[in-house]
Design an enzyme around this catalytic site. Structure first.
Site, short mmCIF file in Angstrom:
data_model
loop_
_atom_site.label_atom_id
_atom_site.label_comp_id
_atom_site.label_asym_id
_atom_site.label_seq_id
_atom_site.Cartn_x
_atom_site.Cartn_y
_atom_site.Cartn_z
N ASN A 209 0.69 -2.98 -2.32
CA ASN A 209 -0.54 -2.46 -2.95
C ASN A 209 -0.38 -2.48 -4.46
O ASN A 209 0.66 -2.90 -4.98
CB ASN A 209 -0.84 -1.06 -2.41
CG ASN A 209 0.32 -0.12 -2.65
OD1 ASN A 209 0.70 0.14 -3.79
ND2 ASN A 209 0.92 0.37 -1.58
N LYS A 336 -6.25 16.76 3.44
CA LYS A 336 -4.86 16.30 3.37
C LYS A 336 -3.89 17.47 3.21
O LYS A 336 -2.82 17.50 3.81
CB LYS A 336 -4.75 15.37 2.15
CG LYS A 336 -3.84 14.21 2.35
CD LYS A 336 -4.18 13.10 1.40
CE LYS A 336 -5.37 12.32 1.92
NZ LYS A 336 -5.75 11.21 1.07
#
Ligand code: C5P
Length: 402
Positions: A209, A336
């Site tokens: 990424n 999260k």
């Protein structure tokens, strides 16, 4: 800071001029002490011109002496916030390790109560000699710091270890001593993940990424400067910062095992890595040729490092996570926090290409009680310092300081 830069006789002495200039331009007062041999490589005039301070030496011709030269070493020893010896030769290392005081620099080194930092540079054979290594080990045992030399081609033509570390790395090591410490972080062990992971398909192809690891590296520096002992588990190609124990990793699985080996002895964890969520199901040992493989790739989930370590945490350990979301970022980040069992999540808003590789960034901390005031926009180094400050104060307020 008030810095004494000791310059003995080594070919790398010319780089000390650059170091003196860099520190002086950064607003620090730098006084140089040249040894007799050092003065053969570089002149007092160069150093006093760059620092706008007198340059000192054992030989009156080398520098400016005050009225009573016999106590000069005590005055200088008291004046210093830090004494750095650059380039540290085998000779001065040997003298200091054995308490010898035969010239101005060695007497200042013995008399000062300020931290002492060594940046050795010498021939590979000399550097590897057990006598030099034993002397350095002795200096370390006195609490002195050492910026290890780099590998490379040395002035003597040999190749190996012994080349003076980069001036910027030495400056960083010096300035770390002047950075304000946070009581909640002094001596604490902080484990940080950073950078991209690389999930290999075959020897030449990889899934990765756009993360560079820059933010995690700056966080590692900021935690280190605040007084923590930092272990950095790092993906990507950026150079490791000085004074941080760095473990290089490639895949998410490598990153997890490096973290698992260190988590039990850590006080806190910062998950700044951009961990791949999937990896190819299989790895081909030889390069896959066109048409050899189906055109679709089977991916499997990688373990969630933060969630795994969070499930194994013992009382008192804290965990900070990051979130990079392109929409509805605060709501996603709160989820999260809950799902991974984190103490705080720092949210990047990646809309418009911000965060990855960008110079300046803003982070919004989310705690169990809700979002806090955003930190930034700031360049990544300042942002990291601000985050560490914010978290250090949170820890103090929570009374988790033991
Ligand atoms: O779930 P998401 O990837 O958005 O979560 C981001 C946070 O979780 C970051 O702190 C990241 O370092 C961490 N993470 C992890 N292991 C994964 C995926 C993300 O530790 N496999």
């Amino acid at each position: 800071m008030q810095i004494i830069l000791g310059i003995p006789g080594g070919i790398a002495a010319y780089k000390s001029a650059d170091l003196a200039r860099l520190l002086a331009n950064d607003g620090h007062r730098v006084r140089c002490i040249l040894t007799e041999a050092g003065a053969r490589f570089i002149t007092p005039l160069t150093l006093s011109s760059l620092t706008a301070e007198p340059c000192y030496g054992s030989n009156p011709d080398q520098g400016e002496w005050r009225a009573n030269p016999s106590i000069e070493h005590i005055e200088l020893a008291r004046w210093a916030d830090l004494v750095a010896v650059v380039p540290a030769t085998a000779d001065i290392i040997g003298k200091a390790a054995n308490g010898l005081a035969s010239d101005l620099l060695s007497t200042v080194l013995l008399a000062t109560r300020a931290p002492i930092l060594w940046a050795p540079a010498m021939n590979t054979g000399m550097w590897a000699h057990p006598a030099v290594q034993a002397n350095l080990a002795r200096l370390r045992s006195f609490g002195h710091s050492v910026v290890d030399p780099d590998d490379g081609i040395l002035a003597c033509g040999e190749e190996g270890s012994g080349k003076l570390a980069q001036v910027a790395a030495i400056a960083e090591a010096i300035l770390m001593h002047g950075a304000p410490k946070l009581s909640s972080l002094i001596g604490k062990r902080v484990l940080i993940t950073s950078g991209p992971t690389r999930e290999d398909l075959d020897p030449v192809r990889t899934l990765t990424n756009r993360s560079t690891g820059a933010m995690g590296i700056e966080l590692a520096r900021a935690f280190r400067d605040a007084g923590a002992h930092v272990q950095l588990v790092l993906g990507g190609d950026l150079p490791a910062p000085w004074g941080v124990e760095t473990v290089r990793v490639r895949s998410a699985l490598d990153m997890l095992s490096a973290c698992e080996a260190r988590w039990a002895s850590a006080d806190g964890l910062v998950g700044a890595a951009a961990v791949a969520d999937q990896r190819p199901e299989t790895f081909a040992a030889e390069k896959v040729k066109k048409g050899e493989r189906p055109e679709t790739m089977v991916l499997v989930r990688t373990p969630d490092i933060l969630a795994t370590l969070s499930a194994a945490r013992r009382p008192g350990q804290w965990i900070l996570g990051f979130a990079a979301e392109s929409e509805n970022h605060l709501a996603h980040a709160s989820a999260k926090l809950q799902n991974k069992g984190l103490d705080a999540v720092l949210v990047n808003d990646i809309q418009g290409g911000r965060a990855f590789g960008a110079q300046a960034n803003t982070l919004t901390p989310i705690l169990a009680q809700g979002p806090q005031a955003p930190i930034g926009p700031l360049p990544k180094d300042e942002l990291a310092r601000a985050v560490v400050h914010w978290w250090g104060h949170q820890l103090e307020a929570r009374g988790t300081v033991q």
